[in-house]
Design an enzyme around this catalytic site. Structure first.
Site, PDB file in Angstrom:
ATOM      1  N   HIS A 186       0.787  -1.468  -0.236  1.00  0.00           N
ATOM      2  CA  HIS A 186       0.489   0.648  -0.150  1.00  0.00           C
ATOM      3  C   HIS A 186       0.785   1.206  -0.186  1.00  0.00           C
ATOM      4  CE1 HIS A 186      -4.037   2.019   1.459  1.00  0.00           C
ATOM      5  NE2 HIS A 186      -3.070   2.575   1.128  1.00  0.00           N
ATOM      6  N   LYS A 221      -3.819   1.370   9.491  1.00  0.00           N
ATOM      7  CA  LYS A 221      -1.885   1.508   9.137  1.00  0.00           C
ATOM      8  C   LYS A 221      -1.442   1.823  10.795  1.00  0.00           C
ATOM      9  CE  LYS A 221      -3.038   4.517   5.239  1.00  0.00           C
ATOM     10  NZ  LYS A 221      -3.232   5.377   4.794  1.00  0.00           N
ATOM     11  N   ARG A 260      -7.888  15.286   2.096  1.00  0.00           N
ATOM     12  CA  ARG A 260      -7.661  15.888   4.456  1.00  0.00           C
ATOM     13  C   ARG A 260      -6.025  15.887   4.467  1.00  0.00           C
ATOM     14  NH1 ARG A 260      -6.766  11.578   6.522  1.00  0.00           N
ATOM     15  NH2 ARG A 260      -8.017   9.714   6.381  1.00  0.00           N
TER      16      ARG A 260
END
Length: 446
Positions: A205, A235, A291
């Site tokens: 990822h 994560k 964001r």
């Protein structure tokens, strides 16, 4: 520059935004929901507004009312809560408040995983085989599975954070995964639609930090972040640059990220996420986070920038120019959470000891201190240990010392688990993928 800023968040990210605002001479307004009254971000702001309760961090009207009452000129949403809320962005616009983020139209398009996937695919950004339309039930999912084949990744179409994600290898597993994704999507985002994509085992990822500038251009920072160390699709450890990415691949990732962001007229900071097959160099679009990311500090350390300052300058409409930057060594981030290090269950409690590591290349972005209380109302993230150095080897050495020196007592803490990750040969070699935590946990069993 903006003169006064409401930080519509709490904990470490509120402190992070306040720190940059203060350095720029910007007056800050913090929020707290009663249970947060003793947190450091409340003491560090110039003005504080008490909210009626924990749920008010997600209340658009409460946030806008706080901005009006304090004369704030702008609103920074941090991450989580209302950070990807088009409703709050629009409400700020109606009240004449500057929104430190992209426009609500971009946010709406990119929040829908199906719409975003179709939009960027039409512009040449690679996507995984999957459903072009959202799935609304098990029958539709089974029909799609006949076309796509197993295994499949099942995702809630709305929202992020790994909520509702699951892998299905057969019809029975697909039925359960679709029901879970629909239920959690409905509960968290008010949207029960589901997306199916081909599941890729052994993938990594990776993500690219972008910044949309007032002149319409988009900058992609050169140090991609590798976020493959995950548990339950969330994560845990991130690093930059990725050990799996070479210069040609990095160039292709950045170009795809710029294409995706420019296609929606993106402004302000955002992150384009990809799934990478290391053996082939193929990568596929996952989503855009509209964001500031939790892991943004490693980009700041590796590229020598202040992303919050850039956010504020873009929101103010300044003529922002980001000069080409070179990657300065390596950086890693370790998420320190109030969690059982074995079962990963939340473990709130009063903080009786808090001792942060220090030294060259050590940065700690924290939201708590001794004498504060971790409550069960919010995400268990307490702090982020950010370690930087000349190269990956030096960062690993500094991280070992820093994790040993970090002391937190009171709540349950995941520091032993972070040390376990750091000691794992798969991680230290840099050859890990998104299955590393599952393998690590499985290796504990007798």
């Amino acid at each position: 520059m903006i003169e006064s800023l409401l930080v519509a968040n709490r904990g470490e990210i509120a402190r992070r935004v306040i720190r940059t605002a203060r350095a720029l001479g910007v007056r800050t307004v913090a929020l707290h929901a009663g249970v947060d009254a003793d947190l450091p971000h409340v003491r560090e702001a110039d003005e504080v507004v008490a909210l009626p309760g924990p749920a008010a961090y997600r209340d658009v009207e409460a946030v806008v009312a706080a901005a009006r009452a304090t004369g704030a000129e702008a609103v920074h949403p941090g991450y989580g809560f209302l950070s990807e809320s088009p409703a709050l962005a629009r409400a700020c616009g109606k009240e004449g408040l500057l929104w430190v983020g992209p426009d609500p139209e971009s946010m709406e398009l990119l929040a829908d995983k199906v719409a975003a996937r179709n939009h960027v695919a039409a512009r040449g950004v690679p996507v995984l085989p999957g459903t072009a339309d959202a799935v609304t039930g098990v029958d539709g999912a089974l029909a799609a599975a006949r076309r796509l084949g197993y295994p499949l990744m099942v995702k809630a179409s709305a929202g992020g954070g790994g909520i509702g994600m699951g892998v299905a290898g057969n019809d029975d597993e697909l039925g359960r995964a679709v029901a879970t994704a629909a239920s959690r999507g409905r509960g968290a985002f008010g949207d029960a639609r589901v997306l199916l994509e081909r599941y890729v085992s052994g993938a990594r990822h990776v993500e690219v930090q972008v910044l949309g500038l007032p002149d319409g251009s988009v900058v992609a920072f050169p140090a991609e972040r590798d976020c493959s160390v995950q548990r339950r699709h969330q994560k845990v450890v991130e690093e930059t640059p990725s050990p799996a990415v070479d210069a040609p691949l990095r160039s292709r990732l950045r170009a795809a990220a710029v294409t995706a962001a420019q296609s929606v007229g993106y402004r302000n900071a955002g992150t384009v996420e990809f799934l990478l097959q290391p053996g082939t160099g193929e990568f596929f679009f996952l989503e855009v986070n509209t964001r500031l990311q939790v892991e943004h500090p490693i980009t700041e350390e590796a590229c020598g920038v202040d992303l919050v300052e850039l956010q504020l300058r873009v929101a103010a409409g300044e003529d922002v120019h980001v000069e080409p930057v070179e990657v300065r060594g390596h950086a890693m981030e370790f998420r320190v959470c109030a969690e059982d290090p074995v079962r990963f269950l939340p473990g709130p409690g009063a903080v009786t000891e808090w001792a942060e590591p220090s030294g060259p290349g050590i940065r700690v972005d924290s939201g708590y201190a001794a004498g504060t209380t971790v409550t069960p109302h919010f995400d268990p993230l307490l702090a982020k240990l950010v370690v930087s150095g000349a190269d990956r080897t030096q960062v690993l050495e500094r991280a070992r010392d820093a994790l040993e020196a970090f002391r937190v007592r009171g709540p349950k803490i995941n520091l032993p688990f972070l040390r376990e990750v750091l000691a794992d040969p798969e991680f230290t070699s840099g050859t890990y993928d998104t299955g590393i935590v599952d393998r690590l946990v499985a290796s504990r069993r007798p």
